[in-house]
Design a protein around this motif. Sequence first.
Motif, PDB file in Angstrom:
ATOM      1  N   ILE A   1      -1.243  -2.572 -11.285  1.00 54.38           N
ATOM      2  CA  ILE A   1      -0.033  -2.746 -10.477  1.00 54.38           C
ATOM      3  C   ILE A   1      -0.441  -2.952  -9.021  1.00 54.38           C
ATOM      4  O   ILE A   1      -1.211  -2.166  -8.460  1.00 54.38           O
ATOM      5  CB  ILE A   1       0.902  -1.527 -10.555  1.00 54.38           C
ATOM      6  N   MET A   2       0.084  -4.000  -8.387  1.00 50.30           N
ATOM      7  CA  MET A   2      -0.169  -4.246  -6.969  1.00 50.30           C
ATOM      8  C   MET A   2       1.098  -3.928  -6.184  1.00 50.30           C
ATOM      9  O   MET A   2       2.180  -4.424  -6.521  1.00 50.30           O
ATOM     10  CB  MET A   2      -0.574  -5.703  -6.739  1.00 50.30           C
ATOM     11  N   ILE A   3       0.969  -3.100  -5.152  1.00 49.62           N
ATOM     12  CA  ILE A   3       2.113  -2.682  -4.342  1.00 49.62           C
ATOM     13  C   ILE A   3       2.047  -3.377  -2.988  1.00 49.62           C
ATOM     14  O   ILE A   3       1.068  -3.245  -2.251  1.00 49.62           O
ATOM     15  CB  ILE A   3       2.130  -1.158  -4.143  1.00 49.62           C
TER      16      ILE A   3
ATOM     17  N   VAL B   1      -2.815  -0.900  -3.393  1.00 47.36           N
ATOM     18  CA  VAL B   1      -1.854  -1.022  -2.296  1.00 47.36           C
ATOM     19  C   VAL B   1      -2.369  -2.043  -1.299  1.00 47.36           C
ATOM     20  O   VAL B   1      -3.497  -1.941  -0.808  1.00 47.36           O
ATOM     21  CB  VAL B   1      -1.637   0.339  -1.589  1.00 47.36           C
ATOM     22  N   VAL B   2      -1.566  -3.055  -1.015  1.00 45.69           N
ATOM     23  CA  VAL B   2      -1.945  -4.087  -0.036  1.00 45.69           C
ATOM     24  C   VAL B   2      -1.801  -3.512   1.370  1.00 45.69           C
ATOM     25  O   VAL B   2      -0.749  -2.974   1.725  1.00 45.69           O
ATOM     26  CB  VAL B   2      -1.060  -5.341  -0.184  1.00 45.69           C
ATOM     27  N   GLU B   3      -2.848  -3.622   2.163  1.00 48.96           N
ATOM     28  CA  GLU B   3      -2.819  -3.133   3.534  1.00 48.96           C
ATOM     29  C   GLU B   3      -2.897  -4.271   4.555  1.00 48.96           C
ATOM     30  O   GLU B   3      -2.487  -4.116   5.696  1.00 48.96           O
ATOM     31  CB  GLU B   3      -3.970  -2.140   3.747  1.00 48.96           C
TER      32      GLU B   3
ATOM     33  N   LYS C   1       1.919   5.018  -5.602  1.00 49.10           N
ATOM     34  CA  LYS C   1       0.595   4.874  -6.209  1.00 49.10           C
ATOM     35  C   LYS C   1       0.178   6.146  -6.935  1.00 49.10           C
ATOM     36  O   LYS C   1      -0.269   6.105  -8.100  1.00 49.10           O
ATOM     37  CB  LYS C   1      -0.442   4.535  -5.142  1.00 49.10           C
ATOM     38  N   GLU C   2       0.318   7.288  -6.268  1.00 52.79           N
ATOM     39  CA  GLU C   2      -0.099   8.563  -6.870  1.00 52.79           C
ATOM     40  C   GLU C   2       0.663   8.846  -8.152  1.00 52.79           C
ATOM     41  O   GLU C   2       0.087   9.343  -9.136  1.00 52.79           O
ATOM     42  CB  GLU C   2       0.099   9.700  -5.861  1.00 52.79           C
ATOM     43  N   ASN C   3       1.950   8.518  -8.158  1.00 51.94           N
ATOM     44  CA  ASN C   3       2.750   8.764  -9.358  1.00 51.94           C
ATOM     45  C   ASN C   3       2.406   7.790 -10.483  1.00 51.94           C
ATOM     46  O   ASN C   3       2.375   8.176 -11.657  1.00 51.94           O
ATOM     47  CB  ASN C   3       4.237   8.683  -9.026  1.00 51.94           C
ATOM     48  N   LEU C   4       2.155   6.543 -10.134  1.00 48.86           N
ATOM     49  CA  LEU C   4       1.817   5.569 -11.174  1.00 48.86           C
ATOM     50  C   LEU C   4       0.456   5.862 -11.799  1.00 48.86           C
ATOM     51  O   LEU C   4       0.242   5.614 -12.993  1.00 48.86           O
ATOM     52  CB  LEU C   4       1.844   4.158 -10.595  1.00 48.86           C
ATOM     53  N   ILE C   5      -0.467   6.381 -10.996  1.00 50.09           N
ATOM     54  CA  ILE C   5      -1.776   6.766 -11.529  1.00 50.09           C
ATOM     55  C   ILE C   5      -1.608   7.844 -12.596  1.00 50.09           C
ATOM     56  O   ILE C   5      -2.317   7.852 -13.613  1.00 50.09           O
ATOM     57  CB  ILE C   5      -2.708   7.238 -10.394  1.00 50.09           C
TER      58      ILE C   5
ATOM     59  N   LYS D   1       3.364   5.082   3.524  1.00 48.98           N
ATOM     60  CA  LYS D   1       3.582   6.425   2.974  1.00 48.98           C
ATOM     61  C   LYS D   1       4.302   6.330   1.631  1.00 48.98           C
ATOM     62  O   LYS D   1       3.940   7.004   0.664  1.00 48.98           O
ATOM     63  CB  LYS D   1       4.395   7.281   3.954  1.00 48.98           C
ATOM     64  N   ILE D   2       5.324   5.484   1.583  1.00 47.71           N
ATOM     65  CA  ILE D   2       6.026   5.263   0.317  1.00 47.71           C
ATOM     66  C   ILE D   2       5.083   4.658  -0.713  1.00 47.71           C
ATOM     67  O   ILE D   2       5.050   5.064  -1.883  1.00 47.71           O
ATOM     68  CB  ILE D   2       7.249   4.347   0.519  1.00 47.71           C
ATOM     69  N   ALA D   3       4.290   3.671  -0.263  1.00 52.30           N
ATOM     70  CA  ALA D   3       3.348   3.018  -1.170  1.00 52.30           C
ATOM     71  C   ALA D   3       2.369   4.019  -1.767  1.00 52.30           C
ATOM     72  O   ALA D   3       2.056   3.969  -2.969  1.00 52.30           O
ATOM     73  CB  ALA D   3       2.593   1.921  -0.431  1.00 52.30           C
TER      74      ALA D   3
END
Length: 224
Positions: A4-6, A30-32, A18-22, A12-14
């Motif tokens: 999954i790419m965010i 996460v794209v920075e 991410k932590e929940n999807l893991i 912070k939301i990303a």
Amino acid sequence: MFKIMIVEDDLKIAQIVKENLIKWSFDVKVVEDFSDVLSVFSEYKPHLILMDINLPLYDGFYWCSQIRKLSKVPIIFISSRNTNMDIIMAINMGGDDFINKPFSIDVLVAKINAVLRRTYSYMDVESDIVEYKDVFLNIKDNCILYKGRQIELTRNEFKIIYILMKNAGSVVSREKIMRSLWEDESFVDDNTLTVNINRLRKKLEEIGIEGFIKTKKGQGYVIL
């Protein structure tokens, strides 16, 4: 494992997503760098994208349209912009679903799983994109995308650029290219390859790709 790419303006939301999807056994990126979303997409090869609308530089609609030129990867928009027009634009630009902020992680995961089931129950999950230095080759559609501009390639032009991009940085001999085009180069006039290379170079120049294919005299061709 699905990737999954965010693409989310609020990091912070990303990170929370991410932590929940893991925890649900997803691989998450996460794209920075919001100026280079296509390169991240090409390198990471996600199976699904979570896309915010409000982003720095270019909005989510823009990046969705650019990705749609290259891939049919599912895109779920996540945004606080939830007017009917925003939702309609998201779907018309190629989005597969729309989630309003704030949202429940459980609802997000349910929607992700639903989209993944619909998409990959009948589609190959491998990427259809080859990328080098912001030049994107769409394997399925035989086209090149560069900085928002696109050109279609003939079968031979596609095979030439494909083998060169797959071997970027290494010289590919004329013989190897001719074998990939015609299987037995002994039946081919050597000038035919030169004509195809020159035509391909002109097409690349039309969309601003200058000097992409280099000639190595006595050796072959290389993309550097």
